[in-house]
Design an enzyme around this catalytic site. Structure first.
Site, PDB file in Angstrom:
ATOM      1  N   CYS A  64       1.266  -1.462  -0.138  1.00  0.00           N
ATOM      2  CA  CYS A  64      -0.181  -0.090   0.499  1.00  0.00           C
ATOM      3  C   CYS A  64       1.083   0.949  -0.089  1.00  0.00           C
ATOM      4  O   CYS A  64       0.495   2.288  -0.522  1.00  0.00           O
ATOM      5  CB  CYS A  64      -1.100   0.039   1.055  1.00  0.00           C
ATOM      6  SG  CYS A  64      -2.068  -1.530   1.063  1.00  0.00           S
ATOM      7  N   THR A  65       1.955   1.027   0.649  1.00  0.00           N
ATOM      8  CA  THR A  65       2.447   2.375   0.839  1.00  0.00           C
ATOM      9  C   THR A  65       3.515   2.627  -0.263  1.00  0.00           C
ATOM     10  O   THR A  65       3.457   3.716  -1.211  1.00  0.00           O
ATOM     11  CB  THR A  65       3.798   1.713   2.049  1.00  0.00           C
ATOM     12  OG1 THR A  65       3.544   2.104   3.202  1.00  0.00           O
ATOM     13  CG2 THR A  65       4.849   3.379   1.427  1.00  0.00           C
TER      14      THR A  65
END
Length: 173
Positions: A64-65
């Protein structure tokens, strides 16, 4: 093609009310959600411009990062094309604010803590990890045209190169 006029009254769950997938050409389910930094963001307010709406499971995890960083790095390119990039997860606004600050993210993040929008886009799904089954958010991206209709869908997204592929699709609109 299905038309979603009143998405608030339409419930989609794994209990079987309406689990048909959305298709290219369908009207994108509407939302009005709290956003990072305060206030709210609605899809209706963006009518007339392309919107990249990407769904992700959780702030501050590796995939997600990397996805948020990828979209943030390309945000100026999306803006040149008149497109807005919005990340959506079930995390709270407070978590979004910390996430954005920690990684200097520039994309807008909205919080769907009750998962209503996630379910409207049919992305609350059964997942399997190390033999364990659980419910979670499927990583997916929807390109919504300036007319409010879905122009492109990426499901089961692999993060590497994804933001670039979405940018190319926006260029092709």
């Amino acid at each position: 093609m299905r038309q979603y006029i009143d998405e608030a009254s339409r419930v989609t769950t794994n209990k079987g009310i309406d689990m048909a997938d959305l298709d290219v050409g369908d009207v994108a389910p509407q939302f009005d959600l709290p956003r990072d930094g305060g206030g709210s963001l609605s899809l209706a307010s963006l009518l007339g411009k392309p919107v990249v709406l990407y769904f992700y499971p959780q702030d501050d995890t590796t995939g997600c990062t990397n996805e948020a960083i990828g979209f943030s790095q390309l945000k100026p390119e999306f803006e040149k094309l008149g497109a807005m990039v919005i990340g959506l997860s079930p995390d709270s606004v407070r978590k979004h604010d910390k996430f954005k600050s920690k990684y200097d993210l520039t994309v807008d993040l909205v919080a769907d803590e009750e998962r209503k929008v996630i379910e409207a886009y049919h992305l609350w799904v059964e997942k399997k990890l190390y033999g364990r089954r659980y419910m979670g958010v499927e990583r997916a991206t929807f390109l919504i045209g300036s007319d409010g209709r879905i122009a492109r869908i990426w499901r089961h997204v692999r993060v590497k190169g994804h933001a670039e592929a979405v940018l190319e699709a926006v260029r092709a609109l």
